[in-house]
Design a protein around this motif. Structure first.
Motif, PDB file in Angstrom:
ATOM      1  N   GLY A   1      -8.577  -1.564  -1.871  1.00  0.00           N
ATOM      2  CA  GLY A   1      -8.272  -1.816  -3.185  1.00  0.00           C
ATOM      3  C   GLY A   1      -7.235  -1.481  -4.221  1.00  0.00           C
ATOM      4  O   GLY A   1      -6.749  -0.276  -3.423  1.00  0.00           O
TER       5      GLY A   1
ATOM      6  N   GLY B   1       7.322  -1.765   2.305  1.00  0.00           N
ATOM      7  CA  GLY B   1       6.838  -2.526   0.895  1.00  0.00           C
ATOM      8  C   GLY B   1       7.641  -3.672   0.578  1.00  0.00           C
ATOM      9  O   GLY B   1       8.272  -3.824  -0.097  1.00  0.00           O
TER      10      GLY B   1
ATOM     11  N   GLY C   1       5.576   1.313   6.612  1.00  0.00           N
ATOM     12  CA  GLY C   1       5.358   0.068   5.802  1.00  0.00           C
ATOM     13  C   GLY C   1       6.355   0.549   4.876  1.00  0.00           C
ATOM     14  O   GLY C   1       7.130   1.183   4.667  1.00  0.00           O
TER      15      GLY C   1
END
Ligand code: ADP
Length: 664
Positions: A599, A625, A623
Motif C-alpha cells: 500500500g 522511479g 528500481g
C-alpha cells in the motif's frame, strides 16, 4: 358596486311589496264600498216591495172595516183588484176572529200549515202587528211563497181577524238577480228573518242557515259591514235590517274569490319584479366582469410594458450587437452596441442595408440568405463585418427569422470575437512552440541517453577489465571501490535505458489503432509468467475486455508496469493477488489494477507519478522511479488520466482511463 346592486334589488322588491299591499287594500276598500252600495240599493228595493205588500194588506183591513159583511165573492174581487198592482203578492187570505176564512185569492186556506203557523204567531205576538213566516209551497201549484200576516182589530181594540199575504219568492229572486247582473264578483245575497230563517237567497242554497252567522247573532247591529273570518273561506258582508218586518238583508262576498284577481295580479307583479331584479343582477354582473377584465387588461399591459422596458434595457445595455432587418435586408433597428462596434453615430445605421456592413453578403446574395433562414429557422456562423472606417472585425452571428405584420424580418445577435480569435491564435502559436520544444527536448533526451551509453559502456568494460587484470594485486578496500564503480555504472546504464524508454513514449511514429485489451493482457501475462510463478502470485483478468484506441506496445508497457509493481511491492505476510477490472461508462473505459501489497500513504498519491520519485531505498526494493512516470505519459498520450487509491498495509488500486475504439 355589489352593495349598490343589492340596494337596487331591495328597492325594486320593496316597491313591488308596497304595490302589492296597496292593491290588496284598494281591492278590499273597493269591495267594501260596493257591498255597502249594493246593500243600500237592495234594502231600498226590498223595503219598498214589502211595504207595497203591507199597504195592500192594510187596505184590505180597512176595506173590511168599512164595507161590513159583504158577500165573499165581492170581497175576493176587491182583493184581486188590490193585489193586481203589486206583483210581489201571490195570493191573499182574510180570516175572521174565529179563524175561519172570509175570502181568499189563489185558494189560500188557513188550514195550510204555514198559514196556520203564521196565524198562531200573529195572535201570540199581539203587540207586533206584522208577522213574516218561513218559505213554504203554495197549495195546488207548489210555488214557493212567504206568508206575510197582519192582525186586524175592531173599534174596541179586539182582534177582528188576520190578513195574510203570500209573497212570491221568485219576485224577490228576480230583484236579487237584477242586482247581481250588475256586478262581476260572485255575491251571495240573502233575505232572512232575524232569527236566521232564510227566505230568499242567491245563489240558491249558498248557506243553509243564517242563524250562526255573525250578522244574525242577537247582539249584532242593525246595519254594518263586517269581515267574517269564522267561515272557512272568509266573507265580507254588508247587512241591513228591515226593522218593521223583522227581516235582515245581507250582501256577502267570498274573500278568497275577491282576492283571486288581486292574487294573480300580485303574482304577475312579483314575477315582473323578480325579472327586473334578475336583469339588474345580470347588469351588475356584466359591469363587474367588464371592470375585472379591464383591470386584468391593465395589469397585462403593465406587465407587457415592464417586459418591454426590460427588453429595451437589455438591448441598450447589452454588450452584443443586435440588428433587425426587414425582408429587403434594410436595417430597421440596431442597438447602441452595434453602432459603437461598427463606428456609426447613434441612430445612423437605420435604413442601411446588410451588404453595407457585411461584405460576405453582396446585395444579390440577400435573398439566398433569407431562403436559408426560411429553411433552417435560425443560423449561426462566423463572419467579418466592415466598420464605417473600413476595418474588418471578426464576429459570431446568431440570426433568426421572425414574422411581423405578415412579412419576414430577421433578428441578428452579433458578438465581436476579435479578441477571442486573437487569443486563440496566440494559444495555437504557443502550443505549437511548446510542442516543438518538447519534441526537441525528447530528441535531446533520446540522443543524450543514447550517446551517454557509449562512454558508460567504456567505463563499465574498463572497470571490469581492471577488476579482472589487477584484482589480485588490489587490497580488499581497492577491490570494494572497483565493485562500487561497476555497480554505479550498471545503475547508470539502467537509468539511461529507462530514460530512453520514457523519452520514446509517443515518438515511435506508429499511428493509433484499435487495440484489443484482452490480447494486450495475455501478452503481459506471458511476459511476467516466470515472475508470477516464482512469487506464487494470482493474476485475475476480466472474462471479456473491450477494444481501445491506442498503441499496442505502449499499452502493454503500461499494464506490464502496473502489474509488475503489484508483484514487486507485495506484502511479506501473504501471497500476491493482482486483479484487473474494466468498467465502460459514458463512452469512457476505466481499467483498474488492484493488488494486496504494502500500500501507499495518501500523501504520496501524486508524487509517485513524477519521474525518479521512489518511496523506498534500493536496498529494499530495486528500481529507478521511472515506471509510473512512463505509465502517466502513456495514459496522457492516449487522452486519459491515471490515479491511485490505496490503504497502507492492505493494498493499492491504480486506475486509468482510455478511449474506446471507434465502431468499425
Ligand atoms: P520504481 O518501482 O522503479 O521505484 P515506479 O515509478 O514504478 O518506480 O514507482 C514509484 C514508487 O511508487 C515506488 O518506488 C514505490 O514506492 C511506489 N509504488 C509503485 N507501485 C506500488 C505498488 N503497487 N504498491 C506500493 N507502492 C508502489
Amino acid at each position: 358596486m355589489i352593495a349598490l346592486g343589492a340596494l337596487l334589488m331591495v328597492v325594486v322588491l320593496g316597491m313591488t311589496g308596497y304595490e302589492i299591499w296597496r292593491q290588496y287594500n284598494s281591492t278590499i276598500t273597493l269591495a267594501e264600498r260596493n257591498l255597502n252600495v249594493l246593500a243600500d240599493v237592495l234594502v231600498g228595493e226590498i223595503g219598498r216591495t214589502i211595504s207595497g205588500v203591507d199597504s195592500v194588506v192594510e187596505q184590505s183591513v180597512l176595506d173590511l172595516s168599512t164595507e161590513g159583511n159583504r158577500p165573499p165573492e165581492q170581497i175576493r174581487r176587491t182583493l184581486r183588484d188590490r193585489a193586481t198592482g203589486v206583483p210581489a203578492i201571490f195570493g191573499l187570505l182574510l180570516i175572521d176572529a174565529q179563524g175561519l176564512p172570509i175570502a181568499s185569492l189563489h185558494s189560500l186556506s188557513p188550514r195550510h200549515h204555514a198559514f196556520a203557523q203564521s196565524i198562531r204567531a200573529s195572535v201570540a205576538g199581539q203587540n207586533l202587528p206584522i208577522h213574516v213566516g218561513t218559505v213554504t209551497a203554495a197549495p195546488f201549484d207548489g210555488t214557493p211563497i212567504i206568508p206575510f200576516s197582519r192582525l186586524r182589530h175592531d173599534a174596541a181594540g179586539n182582534i177582528a181577524g188576520i190578513t195574510v199575504a203570500a209573497m212570491s219568492v221568485q219576485y224577490f229572486q228576480e230583484i236579487f238577480l237584477q242586482v247581481k247582473s250588475k256586478t262581476v264578483t260572485t255575491l251571495t245575497l240573502t233575505l232572512a228573518r232575524q232569527d236566521g230563517a232564510i227566505l230568499v237567497q242567491t245563489p240558491e242554497g249558498a248557506t243553509t242557515k243564517m242563524s250562526g252567522m255573525t250578522e244574525f247573532r242577537p247582539d249584532s247591529r242593525d246595519n254594518g259591514l263586517i269581515h267574517d273570518d269564522d267561515t272557512s273561506a272568509g266573507r265580507i258582508v254588508a247587512f241591513r235590517t228591515l226593522r218593521p218586518y223583522g227581516l235582515k238583508l245581507s250582501v256577502a262576498v267570498n274573500a278568497a274569490d275577491l282576492l283571486n284577481l288581486w292574487r294573480s295580479n300580485a303574482l304577475r307583479l312579483l314575477l315582473a319584479a323578480l325579472v327586473a331584479a334578475l336583469v339588474v343582477a345580470a347588469l351588475i354582473w356584466a359591469i363587474l366582469r367588464r371592470l375585472a377584465l379591464d383591470e386584468a387588461q391593465r395589469a397585462n399591459l403593465r406587465s407587457i410594458d415592464n417586459q418591454r422596458r426590460m427588453a429595451q434595457f437589455s438591448l441598450d445595455a447589452g454588450a452584443d450587437m443586435v440588428v433587425w432587418t426587414n425582408d429587403k435586408g434594410s436595417i430597421i433597428y440596431a442597438n447602441p452596441a452595434a453602432h459603437q462596434a461598427l463606428g456609426y453615430a447613434p441612430g445612423t445605421l437605420f435604413n442601411r442595408s446588410i451588404p453595407d456592413i457585411d461584405p460576405s453578403v453582396p446585395p444579390a446574395a440577400w435573398e439566398g440568405r433569407l431562403d436559408d433562414l426560411r429553411r433552417a429557422g435560425t443560423l449561426r456562423f462566423e463572419t467579418s463585418l466592415r466598420t464605417l472606417s473600413g476595418k474588418l472585425i471578426s464576429v459570431e452571428v446568431s440570426i433568426a427569422l421572425l414574422q411581423a405584420d405578415g412579412r419576414d424580418h430577421t433578428c441578428a445577435v452579433i458578438r465581436d470575437i476579435g479578441a477571442h480569435k486573437q487569443s486563440e491564435a496566440i494559444l495555437a502559436e504557443r502550443t505549437k512552440r511548446l510542442e516543438a520544444s518538447n519534441a526537441e527536448l525528447e530528441q535531446f533526451a533520446y540522443v543524450a541517453s543514447h550517446d551517454l551509453r557509449e562512454p558508460l559502456r567504456m567505463v563499465n568494460s574498463f572497470v571490469a577489465l581492471l577488476a579482472r587484470r589487477f584484482g589480485d594485486q588490489m587490497d580488499p578496500e581497492a577491490r570494494e571501490y572497483v565493485e562500487f564503480a561497476r555497480e554505479g555504472a550498471l545503475r547508470m546504464d539502467r537509468l539511461i535505458l529507462d530514460l530512453l524508454e520514457y523519452s520514446r513514449v509517443g515518438s515511435t511514429g506508429r499511428p493509433m489503432a484499435a487495440v484489443d485489451l484482452g490480447t494486450v493482457l495475455n501478452d503481459v501475462r506471458q511476459t511476467l509468467a516466470l515472475t508470477l510463478n516464482e512469487a506464487g502470485a494470482e493474476l485475475i483478468l476480466p472474462a471479456s475486455l473491450p477494444k481501445v484506441w491506442g498503441d499496442f506496445d505502449e499499452l502493454a508497457r503500461l499494464l506490464g508496469n502496473l502489474i509488475g509493481n503489484g508483484l514487486k511491492y507485495r506484502h511479506s505476510d501473504r501471497l500476491p493477488r493482482i486483479e484487473v477490472e474494466c468498467l465502460t461508462q459514458d463512452g469512457q473505459i476505466t481499467l483498474s489494477v488492484r493488488d494486496n501489497g504494502i500500500g501507499i500513504a495518501p500523501q504520496y498519491f501524486d508524487r509517485i507519478f513524477r519521474i525518479f520519485q521512489r518511496l523506498h531505498g534500493r536496498d529494499r526494493y530495486d528500481g529507478t522511479g521511472i515506471g509510473l512516470a512512463i505509465c502517466k505519459k502513456i495514459v496522457e498520450r492516449h487522452g486519459g488520466r491515471i490515479w491511485v487509491s490505496s490503504t497502507p498495509d492492505q493494498g493499492s488500486t491504480f486506475f486509468f482511463t482510455l478511449k474506446p475504439a471507434p465502431a468499425a
